[in-house]
Design a protein around this motif. Structure first.
Motif, PDB file in Angstrom:
ATOM      1  N   ARG A 129     -15.601  13.514   0.687  1.00  8.94           N
ATOM      2  CA  ARG A 129     -16.265  13.663  -0.693  1.00  8.94           C
ATOM      3  C   ARG A 129     -17.413  12.946  -0.627  1.00  8.94           C
ATOM      4  N   VAL A 130     -17.639  11.701  -0.226  1.00 11.76           N
ATOM      5  CA  VAL A 130     -18.995  11.097  -0.286  1.00 11.76           C
ATOM      6  C   VAL A 130     -20.042  11.702   0.622  1.00 11.76           C
ATOM      7  N   ASP A 132     -20.070  14.858   1.581  1.00 13.31           N
ATOM      8  CA  ASP A 132     -20.466  16.071   0.916  1.00 13.31           C
ATOM      9  C   ASP A 132     -21.615  15.834  -0.192  1.00 13.31           C
ATOM     10  N   VAL A 133     -21.667  14.782  -0.973  1.00 15.14           N
ATOM     11  CA  VAL A 133     -22.852  14.361  -1.781  1.00 15.14           C
ATOM     12  C   VAL A 133     -23.923  14.066  -1.090  1.00 15.14           C
ATOM     13  N   GLU A 134     -23.765  13.262  -0.049  1.00 15.52           N
ATOM     14  CA  GLU A 134     -24.949  13.050   0.940  1.00 15.52           C
ATOM     15  C   GLU A 134     -25.406  14.132   1.694  1.00 15.52           C
ATOM     16  N   HIS A 137     -27.894  16.232  -0.618  1.00 10.71           N
ATOM     17  CA  HIS A 137     -29.051  15.803  -0.678  1.00 10.71           C
ATOM     18  C   HIS A 137     -29.910  15.725   0.436  1.00 10.71           C
ATOM     19  N   ALA A 150     -27.405   8.143  -2.644  1.00  6.84           N
ATOM     20  CA  ALA A 150     -26.819   9.028  -3.601  1.00  6.84           C
ATOM     21  C   ALA A 150     -25.278   8.637  -3.049  1.00  6.84           C
ATOM     22  N   GLY A 151     -25.077   8.502  -1.941  1.00  5.08           N
ATOM     23  CA  GLY A 151     -23.672   8.341  -1.258  1.00  5.08           C
ATOM     24  C   GLY A 151     -23.085   7.180  -1.893  1.00  5.08           C
ATOM     25  N   ALA A 154     -22.007   7.705  -5.356  1.00  3.67           N
ATOM     26  CA  ALA A 154     -20.892   8.781  -5.246  1.00  3.67           C
ATOM     27  C   ALA A 154     -19.455   7.648  -4.842  1.00  3.67           C
ATOM     28  N   ALA A 157     -18.354   5.560  -7.876  1.00  2.00           N
ATOM     29  CA  ALA A 157     -17.539   6.173  -8.611  1.00  2.00           C
ATOM     30  C   ALA A 157     -16.245   6.340  -8.055  1.00  2.00           C
ATOM     31  N   GLU A 158     -15.971   6.876  -6.917  1.00  2.00           N
ATOM     32  CA  GLU A 158     -14.520   6.945  -6.324  1.00  2.00           C
ATOM     33  C   GLU A 158     -13.726   5.730  -6.471  1.00  2.00           C
TER      34      GLU A 158
END
Length: 201
Positions: A129-130, A132-134, A137, A150-151, A154, A157-158
């Motif tokens: 999931r992390v 995917d965010v990276e 970007h 950004a990672g 994320a 937050a997780e």
């Protein structure tokens, strides 16, 4: 001599024993100075290839850049860090480790063990999931620092959603859990329970 190209990842793992420990030492720039026979065998890279290579020669693209941001931040502050890392072997296969790294007078030292605790079970999905965010970007043209930032957001937050106040709280929970699970497995115990907040997978 460092390899001239990156291996292409394949969906297969490199087996190694729970009793085995990886060892490597690097200079201040992360170039490998020494690595034991376990590291050489599982990475698929002989000593003459590993020595002098940057340690990211074994970095798997599935490991979030945020993890390495945390690692370097801690080490450059003279602080130890424990982190789950998915590495890549010379033939493209992967292997997961729990890495514990510390600063030394001349560089850095890392000892890595096979993760076997129940807490590890949710980590691959969390990292996915992390990443995917990276990758989102990266697709927008962000540079490496922006992607890692950004990672990291994320990741935090997780972990927060799982009940951890920060990364330090997470590593203080999972490292002892891995050590207990390893000891139980080596002693022949079927399982070991720990009081660690669960991470949703």
């Amino acid at each position: 001599m460092p390899p001239t190209s990156r291996p292409v990842p394949v969906d297969a793992d490199v087996p190694f024993g729970i009793e085995e420990l990886f060892f490597s030492a690097t200079d201040r720039k992360g170039r490998i100075l020494e690595g034991n026979d376990v590291f050489q065998r599982v990475s698929g890279m002989p000593r003459d290839v590993l020595i002098g290579s940057p340690h990211n020669v074994v970095r798997h693209p599935d490991t979030p850049r945020a993890i390495f941001r945390l690692l370097w931040q801690r080490l450059q502050q003279g602080l130890p860090i424990a982190a789950y890392v998915k590495n890549i072997s010379a033939d493209g296969r992967f292997y997961w480790v729990m890495a514990v790294a510390v600063a030394t007078p001349d560089g850095y030292l890392s000892v890595r063990l096979k993760p076997v605790s129940s807490e590890f079970g949710a980590v691959p999905a969390l990292y996915a999931r992390v990443r995917d965010v990276e990758r989102a970007h990266e697709a927008e043209g962000a540079d490496v620092r922006e992607v890692a930032t950004a990672g990291l957001g994320a990741l935090m937050a997780e972990l927060g959603a799982a009940g951890f106040a920060d990364y330090s709280a997470f590593e203080r929970a999972v490292l002892p859990a891995e050590i207990r699970a390893r000891a139980a497995a080596l002693a022949g115990s079927a399982s070991v329970r720990s009081h660690v907040p669960a991470i949703a997978d």
